[in-house]
Design an enzyme around this catalytic site. Structure first.
Site, PDB file in Angstrom:
ATOM      1  N   GLU A  72      -4.743  10.135   8.942  1.00  0.00           N
ATOM      2  CA  GLU A  72      -5.302   8.946   8.305  1.00  0.00           C
ATOM      3  C   GLU A  72      -5.368   7.768   9.279  1.00  0.00           C
ATOM      4  OE1 GLU A  72      -4.567   6.181   4.306  1.00  0.00           O
ATOM      5  OE2 GLU A  72      -3.168   7.789   4.813  1.00  0.00           O
ATOM      6  N   SER A 123       4.635   8.791   0.270  1.00  0.00           N
ATOM      7  CA  SER A 123       4.480   8.222   1.602  1.00  0.00           C
ATOM      8  C   SER A 123       5.859   7.811   2.100  1.00  0.00           C
ATOM      9  CB  SER A 123       3.542   7.014   1.547  1.00  0.00           C
ATOM     10  OG  SER A 123       3.418   6.413   2.812  1.00  0.00           O
ATOM     11  N   ASP A 139      -0.190   9.194   8.859  1.00  0.00           N
ATOM     12  CA  ASP A 139      -0.939   7.947   8.734  1.00  0.00           C
ATOM     13  C   ASP A 139      -0.580   7.043   9.893  1.00  0.00           C
ATOM     14  OD1 ASP A 139      -2.294   5.686   7.958  1.00  0.00           O
ATOM     15  OD2 ASP A 139      -1.079   5.284   6.187  1.00  0.00           O
ATOM     16  N   GLY A 170      -1.832   3.853  -2.156  1.00  0.00           N
ATOM     17  CA  GLY A 170      -0.961   2.865  -2.782  1.00  0.00           C
ATOM     18  C   GLY A 170      -0.656   1.715  -1.845  1.00  0.00           C
ATOM     19  N   LYS A 226      -8.593   2.642  -2.217  1.00  0.00           N
ATOM     20  CA  LYS A 226      -7.662   1.669  -2.787  1.00  0.00           C
ATOM     21  C   LYS A 226      -8.495   0.560  -3.427  1.00  0.00           C
ATOM     22  CE  LYS A 226      -4.068   2.397   0.721  1.00  0.00           C
ATOM     23  NZ  LYS A 226      -3.379   1.810   1.899  1.00  0.00           N
ATOM     24  N   LYS A 276       4.353   8.176   8.126  1.00  0.00           N
ATOM     25  CA  LYS A 276       3.829   7.109   8.964  1.00  0.00           C
ATOM     26  C   LYS A 276       4.175   7.416  10.425  1.00  0.00           C
ATOM     27  CE  LYS A 276       2.376   4.314   5.628  1.00  0.00           C
ATOM     28  NZ  LYS A 276       0.981   3.830   5.498  1.00  0.00           N
ATOM     29  N   ASP A 305      -9.011   4.733   5.810  1.00  0.00           N
ATOM     30  CA  ASP A 305      -8.380   3.819   4.863  1.00  0.00           C
ATOM     31  C   ASP A 305      -8.884   2.408   5.155  1.00  0.00           C
ATOM     32  OD1 ASP A 305      -6.699   2.176   3.378  1.00  0.00           O
ATOM     33  OD2 ASP A 305      -4.833   2.985   4.169  1.00  0.00           O
ATOM     34  N   LYS A 340       3.369  12.416   3.123  1.00  0.00           N
ATOM     35  CA  LYS A 340       2.671  11.647   4.154  1.00  0.00           C
ATOM     36  C   LYS A 340       3.706  10.927   4.996  1.00  0.00           C
ATOM     37  CE  LYS A 340       0.320   7.610   3.454  1.00  0.00           C
ATOM     38  NZ  LYS A 340      -0.824   6.742   3.062  1.00  0.00           N
TER      39      LYS A 340
END
Length: 369
Positions: A212, A135, A187, A289, A261, A163, A237, A161
């Site tokens: 996400e 990420s 995400d 994570g 998670k 952000k 998520d 991934k």
């Protein structure tokens, strides 16, 4: 066996480099390390609540309060034959999944050590390696982002991934796609709404693995509407806080993938229930994570060894975020882009007491005579 003592430690770990999402920028990561003691053994867990109520309403301060005043008194000196039994006194305590997950994790580790079995096998894991993705937070410019991606690929991570947030989204991902055609997902950390549908239709053309959590953590209906209008699978998520949330999301069509998670859903028992439910419906899952130390990472790796975790996980090597972890041996990325699942009893790694003490800000012991 019986939980004889519990120890809480508030720690703070300095990140190798700042990590930025739509929530903000982190340079240090607080956490609560939970130790559960019984029969001469020690089990370790990690509460992943943060410094502020950004990702979740929980913080390290609220988690410390709930652990101290409600959760720990319910398990001290209690006998149990399986970790899930100790959840019963918690059922009337609403919410606070991260606090619950931290204590439950320590008890799972303690129980697995008493049984002389790895946590992965105790949970039903079948893999000796789990696929690892990375990420990458929001960077200062596109060049820095491309360099970060290149470094990740050189190390062997199987999926990238990125952000995103308003102003750092479609054009950035288009630029990345011009240089990188491999497995890629984005995400949003709940930074958008259904009014941003044109943006997501643009992202839909970029061959992403998934998008996400585009909308609010409280929302399932608008996610379902977005999923009907785009081909790219949505992954939830923050919206999935329990097995019941997962069931509702799948029933509504709010997503096609779920990020599990343990801290967010209330612990390993709930995480396994979500996994089992998704596996029965052939819905892929992966383990996310929370910038965990090696203790939390070890729990996540054990969970990701279950058969339904078919997508690369946000489980990086120990040195991805921290110069020196508090466990030994550290997690390292294998040449095939995987992390090895520890095979020793419990979480299968040792806590370095000296390093743990060095990063401890506050400590309290419960049940001491």
């Amino acid at each position: 066996m019986r939980v004889e003592r519990v120890e809480l430690r508030l720690i703070e770990m300095e990140l190798k480099e700042p990590f930025e999402t739509s929530f903000g920028r982190e340079e240090k990561r607080p956490a609560i390390i939970v130790s559960a003691m019984g029969d001469g053994l020690v089990g370790y867990g990690e509460c992943v609540a943060g410094s502020g109520p950004w990702y979740s309403y929980e913080t390290v301060k609220t988690a410390w309060h709930v652990l101290s005043d409600f959760l720990i008194p319910g398990v001290l000196h209690q006998k149990f034959s399986y970790p899930e039994e100790l959840r019963l006194p918690w059922e009337r305590i609403r919410g606070h999944p991260m606090a619950k997950a931290g204590l439950e994790a320590a008890i799972w580790d303690l129980f697995a050590k008493a049984q002389e079995i790895s946590l992965a096998k105790l949970l039903g894991g079948v893999k000796d390696r789990v696929a690892s993705g990375i990420s990458i937070g929001i960077q200062s410019n596109i060049r820095a982002l491309l360099e970060a991606i290149e470094r990740s690929l050189e190390r062997g991570y199987r999926r990238v991934k990125l952000k995103i947030k308003p102003g750092w989204d479609l054009q950035i991902i288009k630029s990345v796609r011009a240089h990188f055609q491999g497995p890629l997902m984005v995400d949003a950390n709940a930074a958008y709404s259904l009014e941003d549908l044109p943006l997501f239709k643009g992202l839909d053309e970029l061959n992403l693995m998934m998008i996400e959590q585009p909308f609010s953590y409280e929302d399932l209906v608008d996610h379902a509407e977005l999923q009907r209008q785009i081909r790219t699978p949505l992954c939830l998520d923050e919206s999935i806080r329990s097995p019941e949330d997962a069931r509702r999301a799948l029933q509504l069509g709010s997503c096609r993938i779920i990020n599990i998670k343990p801290g967010r859903v209330g612990g390993l028992a709930h995480a396994k229930r979500i996994h089992d439910g998704c596996q029965a419906k052939r819905v892929p899952v992966w383990c996310g994570g929370m910038l965990e130390t090696g203790i939390g990472r070890a729990h996540n790796v054990a969970l990701a060894s279950l058969p339904g975790f078919t997508l690369p996980n946000d489980l990086s090597a120990s040195d991805r975020y921290y110069r020196q972890d508090i466990i030994e041996p550290p997690f390292v990325l294998n040449s095939d882009g995987t992390l090895s699942v520890p095979q020793g009893p419990g979480i299968g790694v040792e806590v370095n007491a000296r390093r743990l003490e060095h990063v401890t800000l506050e400590k309290r012991v419960y049940g001491a005579h």
